[in-house]
Design a protein around this motif. Structure first.
Motif, PDB file in Angstrom:
ATOM      1  N   SER A 227      89.753 -36.760 -50.323  1.00  0.00           N
ATOM      2  CA  SER A 227      90.372 -37.796 -49.480  1.00  0.00           C
ATOM      3  C   SER A 227      90.961 -38.925 -50.336  1.00  0.00           C
ATOM      4  N   TYR A 230      94.857 -39.234 -50.856  1.00  0.00           N
ATOM      5  CA  TYR A 230      95.722 -39.565 -49.720  1.00  0.00           C
ATOM      6  C   TYR A 230      95.895 -41.069 -49.586  1.00  0.00           C
ATOM      7  N   TYR A 234      99.448 -43.046 -49.911  1.00  0.00           N
ATOM      8  CA  TYR A 234      99.895 -44.060 -48.958  1.00  0.00           C
ATOM      9  C   TYR A 234     100.318 -45.334 -49.695  1.00  0.00           C
ATOM     10  N   LYS A 265      92.242 -40.261 -42.524  1.00  0.00           N
ATOM     11  CA  LYS A 265      92.805 -40.925 -41.340  1.00  0.00           C
ATOM     12  C   LYS A 265      91.706 -41.556 -40.486  1.00  0.00           C
ATOM     13  N   ARG A 266      90.598 -40.817 -40.326  1.00  0.00           N
ATOM     14  CA  ARG A 266      89.466 -41.375 -39.555  1.00  0.00           C
ATOM     15  C   ARG A 266      88.904 -42.631 -40.206  1.00  0.00           C
ATOM     16  N   LEU A 269      93.206 -44.655 -42.588  1.00  0.00           N
ATOM     17  CA  LEU A 269      94.489 -44.485 -43.277  1.00  0.00           C
ATOM     18  C   LEU A 269      95.612 -44.289 -42.251  1.00  0.00           C
ATOM     19  N   PRO A 270      96.647 -45.157 -42.305  1.00  0.00           N
ATOM     20  CA  PRO A 270      97.698 -45.078 -41.284  1.00  0.00           C
ATOM     21  C   PRO A 270      98.665 -43.911 -41.505  1.00  0.00           C
ATOM     22  N   VAL A 271      98.256 -42.740 -41.086  1.00  0.00           N
ATOM     23  CA  VAL A 271      99.129 -41.565 -41.142  1.00  0.00           C
ATOM     24  C   VAL A 271      99.545 -41.251 -39.712  1.00  0.00           C
ATOM     25  N   LYS A 272     100.852 -41.061 -39.508  1.00  0.00           N
ATOM     26  CA  LYS A 272     101.330 -40.816 -38.148  1.00  0.00           C
ATOM     27  C   LYS A 272     100.931 -39.426 -37.661  1.00  0.00           C
ATOM     28  N   ARG A 273     101.160 -38.427 -38.529  1.00  0.00           N
ATOM     29  CA  ARG A 273     100.812 -37.060 -38.130  1.00  0.00           C
ATOM     30  C   ARG A 273     100.704 -36.178 -39.374  1.00  0.00           C
ATOM     31  N   ASP A 331      97.518 -34.471 -33.421  1.00  0.00           N
ATOM     32  CA  ASP A 331      97.533 -34.965 -34.809  1.00  0.00           C
ATOM     33  C   ASP A 331      98.179 -33.990 -35.788  1.00  0.00           C
TER      34      ASP A 331
END
Ligand code: PLP
Length: 434
Positions: A227, A230, A234, A265-266, A269-273, A331
């Motif tokens: 993780s 990622y 970002y 993401k949980r 982390l601001p990931v759209k998809r 997601d």
């Protein structure tokens, strides 16, 4: 933090137990009992932090309750003693190059972290016995694990590989190391190697006497540190002003890497998809389309590290979404990429953008290239150095590629391996002498 089993029939485990055991008693996969959220202030300034600084913050949240901070930070810094840049390939797609570790594949990060965590536990445990790591490999996993564990005290690694069925570079990457690494050259196939390892884990007499563990992505110590990068990706995209609507695309086999991205993401982390790129082994893609999960035998492709017919981390991803197909599809979308498309993508990407993809990265690039909204940008994982797949990449791209010194150096070493029959009796005899 405690870890529960995705099968729900095993007692909760400490981090140490989850790492030393690998798989829970009920054959389920361990998951952290809660996924800690990182504060908004961390994301507000993340673009000013270095990769090790970012990774230490994430590691503190996940492992801080179990390992003293100075020790944990040392483990993280040693794990990441190489860089992991995001290169802007096109205006809106960045390639996260995860191949700067010793074996030039992304598995180096998880393997190095796990090795150091196990080293920490053996040093601090009342049980002073050596931990023996058994790995069956068809190529890349064995080399990353062997290199990751090289020289780690209290741990010995036994890599089983099918004689004559791995590439010369891959063979050199496991047979030339020495020290605490032993390569077992099995007169059989990859499946024979895997069966030998499984037999050993089911051998009560052996597991009662030796501390045995495995080191594939079922192990939380290999999974969770994936993780880290990622967050780093970002931060890099944010620096470029491309993080507003970020899409993350992961070329997937056993789905450990994507699972780690979903966990990021949980954590906030601001990931759209997310996009899960498959090659022709597309049981996950099929699951997204139909809601039915039908594992099957794998078929060989050019992106061979993704040739998996029954992805072991599927259970974890399903668990993250409580088994809710619709929530998961909100997601994650999927794509399936043929060998023909892999070749065409390597060629097109080089011609248009001057960037050389490996076959796995090509799956990811292809999976997002035609599917980005104008407001979106993407990060794709480049999971291996193109030189590891020299023939395919050279013939697809029509250019010669230079072999990095690190890779060439393995071929200079002298090979040492223990010949092994495919019958369990020979392997058991070997293990009983440890
Ligand atoms: C292992 C591997 C993958 C697949 O990763 P998973 O976590 O198993 O989904 C992709 N590319 C390369 C180069 C790999 O070695």
């Amino acid at each position: 933090m405690e870890y529960y089993s995705t099968n729900g029939q095993a007692p909760r485990a400490s981090l140490e137990k989850a790492v030393v055991r690998g798989l829970a008693e009920d054959r389920g996969l361990y998951m952290p009992e809660r996924i800690p959220a990182l504060p908004e202030s961390f994301f507000a300034d993340i673009q000013t932090l270095t990769f090790p600084e970012i990774a230490c913050t994430v590691a503190d949240a996940l492992f801080g309750g179990d390992i003293p901070a100075p020790e944990l930070h040392r483990i993280v810094e040693e794990t990441l003693a190489f860089d992991c840049p995001v290169v802007s390939v096109t205006r809106s797609i960045g390639a996260l190059e995860l191949f700067h570790g010793p074996t030039l594949a992304f598995k180096d990060v998880g393997a190095r972290f796990m090795a150091r965590l196990l080293g920490h536990f053996t040093r601090n445990s009342a049980d002073r016995r050596t931990i023996h790591v058994l790995v069956a490999t068809s190529g890349d996993t064995g080399s990353a694990v062997a290199n990751g564990f090289l020289g780690v005290e209290g741990v010995r690694v036994h890599v089983l590989y099918p004689s004559g069925k791995v590439s010369p570079t891959q063979e050199a990457q496991v047979t030339t190391l020495g020290q605490n690494i032993t390569a077992l050259e099995v007169d059989g196939t990859f499946d024979d190697c895997q069966a030998l390892v499984k037999n050993a884990f089911m051998d009560a007499e052996l597991t009662g006497r030796l501390r045995l563990t495995s080191a594939n992505s079922i192990n939380v110590a290999r999974l969770l540190p994936q993780s880290f990068y990622y967050f780093h990706a970002y931060a890099q995209m944010k620096r470029l002003g491309l993080a507003e609507q970020l899409v993350v695309c992961v070329p997937s086999g056993n789905f450990g890497n994507l699972c780690a991205a979903l966990i990021a993401k949980r954590m906030g982390l601001p990931v759209k998809r997310f996009v899960a790129a498959n090659n022709a082994n597309d049981v996950f893609y099929e699951y997204l389309q139909t809601g039915q999960y039908k594992p099957r035998a794998s078929i060989p492709t050019l992106a061979n590290a993704m040739d998996v017919g029954a992805p072991s981390n599927f259970a974890r991803i399903l668990d993250l979404y409580g088994g809710d197909h619709a929530a998961l599809c909100a997601d994650i979308s999927g794509a399936t990429v043929s060998d023909l498309q892999i070749r065409a993508t390597i060629s097109d990407c080089l011609r248009r953008y001057g960037y050389l993809l490996d076959p796995h990265g090509a799956c990811a690039f292809r999976a997002v290239y035609h599917h980005l909204a104008p407001s979106e940008s993407a990060v794709i994982c480049e999971t291996a150095h193109p030189a590891k797949f020299q023939e395919t990449v050279e013939s697809a791209a029509g250019v010669g590629i230079e072999i990095p010194a690190r890779l060439a150096a393995f071929l200079q070493g002298s090979k040492q391996s223990v010949p092994m029959g495919r019958d369990y009796a020979s392997f058991r005899n070997y293990l009983s002498q440890l």
